[in-house]
Scaffold this motif. Sequence first.
Motif, mmCIF file in Angstrom:
data_model
loop_
_atom_site.group_PDB
_atom_site.id
_atom_site.type_symbol
_atom_site.label_atom_id
_atom_site.label_comp_id
_atom_site.label_asym_id
_atom_site.label_seq_id
_atom_site.Cartn_x
_atom_site.Cartn_y
_atom_site.Cartn_z
ATOM 1 N N ALA A 61 -116.119 61.208 61.627
ATOM 2 C CA ALA A 61 -115.956 59.826 61.138
ATOM 3 C C ALA A 61 -115.074 59.804 59.888
ATOM 4 N N PHE A 62 -115.224 60.791 59.036
ATOM 5 C CA PHE A 62 -114.426 60.834 57.810
ATOM 6 C C PHE A 62 -112.976 61.213 58.107
ATOM 7 N N ASN A 63 -112.767 62.073 59.106
ATOM 8 C CA ASN A 63 -111.397 62.358 59.550
ATOM 9 C C ASN A 63 -110.734 61.078 60.040
ATOM 10 N N MET A 64 -111.464 60.293 60.849
ATOM 11 C CA MET A 64 -110.908 59.041 61.395
ATOM 12 C C MET A 64 -110.565 58.052 60.291
ATOM 13 N N VAL A 65 -111.479 57.868 59.351
ATOM 14 C CA VAL A 65 -111.243 56.932 58.245
ATOM 15 C C VAL A 65 -110.070 57.411 57.400
ATOM 16 N N HIS A 66 -110.013 58.696 57.148
ATOM 17 C CA HIS A 66 -108.884 59.266 56.401
ATOM 18 C C HIS A 66 -107.560 58.924 57.085
ATOM 19 N N LYS A 99 -110.896 71.535 61.221
ATOM 20 C CA LYS A 99 -109.709 70.684 61.036
ATOM 21 C C LYS A 99 -110.024 69.429 60.218
ATOM 22 N N LEU A 100 -110.718 69.632 59.100
ATOM 23 C CA LEU A 100 -111.014 68.510 58.211
ATOM 24 C C LEU A 100 -109.761 68.149 57.432
ATOM 25 N N ARG A 101 -109.380 66.895 57.475
ATOM 26 C CA ARG A 101 -108.160 66.444 56.812
ATOM 27 C C ARG A 101 -108.391 65.822 55.436
ATOM 28 N N GLY A 138 -116.478 47.414 40.144
ATOM 29 C CA GLY A 138 -117.658 48.059 39.583
ATOM 30 C C GLY A 138 -118.717 48.400 40.619
ATOM 31 N N GLU A 139 -118.407 48.183 41.892
ATOM 32 C CA GLU A 139 -119.392 48.457 42.946
ATOM 33 C C GLU A 139 -119.504 49.949 43.227
ATOM 34 N N LYS A 140 -120.739 50.428 43.253
ATOM 35 C CA LYS A 140 -121.068 51.784 43.679
ATOM 36 C C LYS A 140 -122.239 51.631 44.629
ATOM 37 N N LYS A 141 -122.021 51.977 45.878
ATOM 38 C CA LYS A 141 -123.054 51.781 46.898
ATOM 39 C C LYS A 141 -123.368 53.133 47.534
ATOM 40 N N LEU A 142 -124.633 53.512 47.470
ATOM 41 C CA LEU A 142 -125.057 54.771 48.070
ATOM 42 C C LEU A 142 -125.619 54.516 49.462
ATOM 43 N N HIS A 143 -125.144 55.294 50.415
ATOM 44 C CA HIS A 143 -125.674 55.265 51.775
ATOM 45 C C HIS A 143 -126.359 56.623 51.973
ATOM 46 N N PRO A 144 -127.703 56.669 51.851
ATOM 47 C CA PRO A 144 -128.410 57.957 51.813
ATOM 48 C C PRO A 144 -128.746 58.561 53.165
ATOM 49 N N ASP A 145 -127.877 58.427 54.120
ATOM 50 C CA ASP A 145 -128.147 58.910 55.466
ATOM 51 C C ASP A 145 -126.808 59.068 56.181
ATOM 52 N N GLU A 146 -126.853 59.339 57.485
ATOM 53 C CA GLU A 146 -125.602 59.383 58.250
ATOM 54 C C GLU A 146 -124.941 58.010 58.189
ATOM 55 N N GLU A 151 -119.342 51.399 59.995
ATOM 56 C CA GLU A 151 -119.894 51.041 58.682
ATOM 57 C C GLU A 151 -118.870 51.298 57.576
ATOM 58 N N LEU A 152 -118.167 52.413 57.664
ATOM 59 C CA LEU A 152 -117.146 52.731 56.665
ATOM 60 C C LEU A 152 -116.006 51.719 56.717
ATOM 61 N N LYS A 153 -115.519 51.439 57.918
ATOM 62 C CA LYS A 153 -114.424 50.470 58.068
ATOM 63 C C LYS A 153 -114.836 49.094 57.564
ATOM 64 N N SER A 154 -116.038 48.672 57.871
ATOM 65 C CA SER A 154 -116.523 47.371 57.431
ATOM 66 C C SER A 154 -116.504 47.273 55.902
ATOM 67 N N TRP A 155 -117.014 48.300 55.229
ATOM 68 C CA TRP A 155 -117.017 48.297 53.764
ATOM 69 C C TRP A 155 -115.590 48.295 53.210
ATOM 70 N N ILE A 156 -114.751 49.152 53.737
ATOM 71 C CA ILE A 156 -113.366 49.247 53.255
ATOM 72 C C ILE A 156 -112.635 47.924 53.447
ATOM 73 N N ASP A 157 -112.744 47.348 54.635
ATOM 74 C CA ASP A 157 -112.015 46.117 54.939
ATOM 75 C C ASP A 157 -112.460 44.941 54.059
ATOM 76 N N LYS A 158 -113.722 44.940 53.650
ATOM 77 C CA LYS A 158 -114.203 43.898 52.731
ATOM 78 C C LYS A 158 -113.650 44.097 51.313
ATOM 79 N N GLN A 159 -113.345 45.335 50.974
ATOM 80 C CA GLN A 159 -112.885 45.655 49.615
ATOM 81 C C GLN A 159 -111.374 45.512 49.432
#
Length: 162
Positions: A61-66, A99-101, A138-146, A151-159
Motif C-alpha cells: 500500500a505504501f509503494n502504491m501511495v508513493h 522492492k520498497l520504493r 497542524g494535524e497529526k493523526k495516528l492510525h494504530p493498526d493496518e 484510507e491513505l488516499k482519502s486522507w491525502i486527497d482531503k489535505q
Amino acid sequence: MKKRLLLPVLFFFAGLYTAHAQKIASYNAEDLVARTADKDTLYIVNFWATWCVPCVKELPAFNMVHDLYKDKPVKVLLVSFDFKEQYPVKLQSWVAKKKLRPEVAWFNETNPTSYIPKIAPEWEGGLPATLLINNKTGEKKLHPDEISVDELKSWIDKQLPQ
C-alpha cells in the motif's frame, strides 16, 4: 575449475544487487521529528518491522501511495523497528528484495517511554502504526493498526489543495 569460476560470478552479482540497495539511515525520535517538519509536505510515516506479519502485508500500500503521489508534496517514510543485529545489511537486503520504493529508515531507540511522547503521545507502541502529518494545518493523526491504500488516499486527497 568450475567451482572456482562460480564464486567470483556469484560475488559479482551479489555486488550488483547490493549496489542498487537503498541506503537506510538510522533515526532517533528527534531525527524523525526533524525529518517530517516541512510545512509544505504531507507525511505518511509508517512504523513497521520485517518480523511483523501485518506490517509486511500492508507495505505494498505504501509503494502504491508513493507512486501515485510522486509528483505531489507527499512523502512516505517507512520507519523500521527491526533489531539492531539486522541493521543495516540484512535490512537493506530485505528492502531491496521486497522492492520498497519509499524512503526507509531504521529506528535506533529502544525505550518507548522516552520516544513515544516525542513522536505521538497517543501511540501505545504497537506495530504496525501509521502517523499522518500535515504541518501546515497542524494535524497529526495516528492510525494504530493496518491501513489501506483507500484510507491513505482519502486522507491525502482531503489535505492536498485542489
